[in-house]
Design a protein around this motif. Structure first.
Motif, mmCIF file in Angstrom:
data_model
loop_
_atom_site.group_PDB
_atom_site.id
_atom_site.type_symbol
_atom_site.label_atom_id
_atom_site.label_comp_id
_atom_site.label_asym_id
_atom_site.label_seq_id
_atom_site.Cartn_x
_atom_site.Cartn_y
_atom_site.Cartn_z
ATOM 1 N N MET A 1 0.462 -1.513 -0.006
ATOM 2 C CA MET A 1 -0.429 0.123 -0.066
ATOM 3 C C MET A 1 0.933 1.052 -0.199
ATOM 4 S SD MET A 1 -2.906 -0.992 0.344
ATOM 5 C CE MET A 1 -4.102 0.136 0.690
ATOM 6 N N ILE A 2 1.124 2.911 -0.420
ATOM 7 C CA ILE A 2 0.601 3.657 -0.828
ATOM 8 C C ILE A 2 0.297 4.470 -0.144
ATOM 9 C CG2 ILE A 2 1.525 5.274 -2.561
ATOM 10 C CD1 ILE A 2 1.822 2.580 -4.709
ATOM 11 N N ALA A 3 1.464 5.468 0.772
ATOM 12 C CA ALA A 3 0.656 6.540 1.306
ATOM 13 C C ALA A 3 1.986 8.250 0.472
ATOM 14 C CB ALA A 3 1.472 6.587 2.292
ATOM 15 N N THR A 4 1.218 9.037 0.320
ATOM 16 C CA THR A 4 1.879 10.606 -0.039
ATOM 17 C C THR A 4 2.091 11.346 0.949
ATOM 18 O OG1 THR A 4 0.016 11.388 -0.951
ATOM 19 C CG2 THR A 4 1.668 9.581 -3.071
ATOM 20 N N ALA A 5 3.172 11.881 1.194
ATOM 21 C CA ALA A 5 2.869 12.764 1.866
ATOM 22 C C ALA A 5 3.503 14.673 1.150
ATOM 23 C CB ALA A 5 4.324 12.803 3.062
ATOM 24 N N GLU A 6 2.591 15.362 0.913
ATOM 25 C CA GLU A 6 3.044 16.479 -0.178
ATOM 26 C C GLU A 6 3.322 17.776 0.401
ATOM 27 O OE1 GLU A 6 1.363 15.426 -4.333
ATOM 28 O OE2 GLU A 6 0.517 13.930 -2.849
ATOM 29 N N VAL B 1 -4.561 -0.265 -3.137
ATOM 30 C CA VAL B 1 -2.876 0.519 -3.508
ATOM 31 C C VAL B 1 -2.806 1.249 -2.756
ATOM 32 C CG1 VAL B 1 -0.491 0.566 -4.429
ATOM 33 C CG2 VAL B 1 -2.344 -0.980 -5.581
ATOM 34 N N VAL B 2 -3.665 2.604 -3.256
ATOM 35 C CA VAL B 2 -3.107 3.358 -2.615
ATOM 36 C C VAL B 2 -4.123 4.048 -1.213
ATOM 37 C CG1 VAL B 2 -3.585 6.194 -2.935
ATOM 38 C CG2 VAL B 2 -3.331 4.883 -4.559
ATOM 39 N N GLU B 3 -3.508 4.504 0.126
ATOM 40 C CA GLU B 3 -4.204 4.139 1.190
ATOM 41 C C GLU B 3 -4.614 5.382 2.250
ATOM 42 O OE1 GLU B 3 -4.774 3.467 5.152
ATOM 43 O OE2 GLU B 3 -3.078 4.653 4.648
ATOM 44 N N ARG B 4 -3.778 6.079 1.611
ATOM 45 C CA ARG B 4 -4.501 7.717 1.753
ATOM 46 C C ARG B 4 -2.794 8.681 1.504
ATOM 47 N NH1 ARG B 4 -4.493 7.172 8.465
ATOM 48 N NH2 ARG B 4 -5.177 5.421 7.816
ATOM 49 N N GLY B 5 -3.106 9.429 1.969
ATOM 50 C CA GLY B 5 -1.991 11.088 1.063
ATOM 51 C C GLY B 5 -2.305 12.244 2.102
ATOM 52 N N PHE B 6 -1.452 12.897 2.069
ATOM 53 C CA PHE B 6 -1.379 13.732 3.182
ATOM 54 C C PHE B 6 -0.642 15.450 2.459
ATOM 55 C CE2 PHE B 6 -0.355 10.427 5.481
ATOM 56 C CZ PHE B 6 -0.860 10.452 6.700
ATOM 57 N N ALA C 1 8.298 11.644 4.788
ATOM 58 C CA ALA C 1 8.053 9.906 4.525
ATOM 59 C C ALA C 1 8.485 9.114 5.349
ATOM 60 C CB ALA C 1 9.462 9.668 3.435
ATOM 61 N N GLU C 2 8.616 9.004 6.724
ATOM 62 C CA GLU C 2 8.310 8.016 7.452
ATOM 63 C C GLU C 2 7.181 8.455 8.408
ATOM 64 O OE1 GLU C 2 12.260 8.658 9.492
ATOM 65 O OE2 GLU C 2 13.268 7.834 8.166
ATOM 66 N N GLY C 3 6.823 10.022 8.216
ATOM 67 C CA GLY C 3 5.529 10.250 9.039
ATOM 68 C C GLY C 3 4.292 9.553 8.638
ATOM 69 N N ALA C 4 4.799 9.640 6.948
ATOM 70 C CA ALA C 4 3.159 9.123 6.249
ATOM 71 C C ALA C 4 3.350 8.058 6.721
ATOM 72 C CB ALA C 4 3.558 9.306 4.900
ATOM 73 N N LEU C 5 3.810 6.722 6.381
ATOM 74 C CA LEU C 5 3.977 5.402 7.005
ATOM 75 C C LEU C 5 3.470 5.360 8.906
ATOM 76 C CD1 LEU C 5 7.770 3.206 5.902
ATOM 77 C CD2 LEU C 5 5.352 3.745 4.892
ATOM 78 N N ALA C 6 4.013 5.955 9.831
ATOM 79 C CA ALA C 6 3.342 5.779 10.869
ATOM 80 C C ALA C 6 2.386 6.272 10.778
ATOM 81 C CB ALA C 6 4.502 6.404 11.891
ATOM 82 N N HIS C 7 1.973 6.895 10.335
ATOM 83 C CA HIS C 7 0.340 7.310 10.138
ATOM 84 C C HIS C 7 -0.190 7.468 9.213
ATOM 85 C CE1 HIS C 7 2.924 10.374 12.465
ATOM 86 N NE2 HIS C 7 1.190 10.931 13.689
ATOM 87 N N SER C 8 0.026 5.695 8.698
ATOM 88 C CA SER C 8 -1.847 4.983 7.374
ATOM 89 C C SER C 8 -1.220 3.765 8.290
ATOM 90 C CB SER C 8 -1.237 5.682 6.550
ATOM 91 O OG SER C 8 0.559 4.906 5.968
ATOM 92 N N LYS C 9 -1.171 3.061 7.625
ATOM 93 C CA LYS C 9 -1.728 1.253 6.933
ATOM 94 C C LYS C 9 -0.471 1.047 5.650
ATOM 95 C CE LYS C 9 -5.876 0.198 9.442
ATOM 96 N NZ LYS C 9 -5.855 1.719 10.641
ATOM 97 N N ALA C 10 0.339 2.055 5.350
ATOM 98 C CA ALA C 10 1.312 1.237 3.724
ATOM 99 C C ALA C 10 2.101 1.323 4.161
ATOM 100 C CB ALA C 10 0.508 3.541 3.133
ATOM 101 N N GLN C 11 2.996 0.825 3.870
ATOM 102 C CA GLN C 11 4.497 0.280 3.566
ATOM 103 C C GLN C 11 5.243 0.814 2.705
ATOM 104 O OE1 GLN C 11 1.898 -2.081 2.006
ATOM 105 N NE2 GLN C 11 1.069 -2.178 4.467
#
Length: 156
Positions: free
Chosen positions: A17-22, A42-47, A81-91
């Protein structure tokens, strides 16, 4: 096949799963991915964290990091990037922070964009890219495309 479709297929095949932090792209990477039907697999969430407060509140970027390095830095891109992983279910997460313009400074010129790529079980990668003073829309599009390329490379 388009780059976003290629990323989605590769992530689906890998069970990632993918997360974005933009920041400067304002969600353009998430839009490019979610324009594809089936992207919800695949897209878990975007910040979209345009302000420093948003970076801190939503992603856990440390105020000390922002103070020491500024929002447009590899250090902040790493924490995003590390925060997006920590605050989501993405890998897998990609982060973007930069100066799309107009403007900038001698130390942080227009067109400088910093990227972070975090993946569970891997070291976080960061890089700064100088796109130059090519105009706001072109910097943002180039940053989006570069981030998509980072995602594709991570899934290979």
């Amino acid at each position: 096949m388009s780059l976003p479709a290629e990323i989605l297929d590769a992530a689906k095949a890998a069970g990632v799963m993918i997360a974005t932090a933009e920041s400067c792209t304002g969600g353009m990477v998430a839009v490019a991915l979610t324009d594809i039907p089936g992207s919800s697999a695949v897209v878990e969430r975007g910040f979209v964290t345009y302000t420093n407060a948003a970076k801190t509140e939503m992603l856990g970027v440390r105020p000390a990091t922002l103070e020491a390095h500024g929002a447009v830095s590899e250090e902040v891109a790493r924490e995003m990037a590390e925060g997006a992983l920590a605050h989501s279910k993405a890998q897998l997460a990609v982060a973007i922070t930069g100066i799309a313009g107009p403007g900038g400074s001698e130390f942080k010129p227009e067109g400088r964009v910093c990227f972070g790529l975090a993946r569970t079980g891997h070291d976080t990668q960061t890089e700064a890219v100088e796109f130059g003073a090519i105009g706001r829309a072109k910097v943002r599009a180039a940053a989006r495309d570069h981030a998509l390329g980072l995602l594709r490379a991570a899934l290979r």
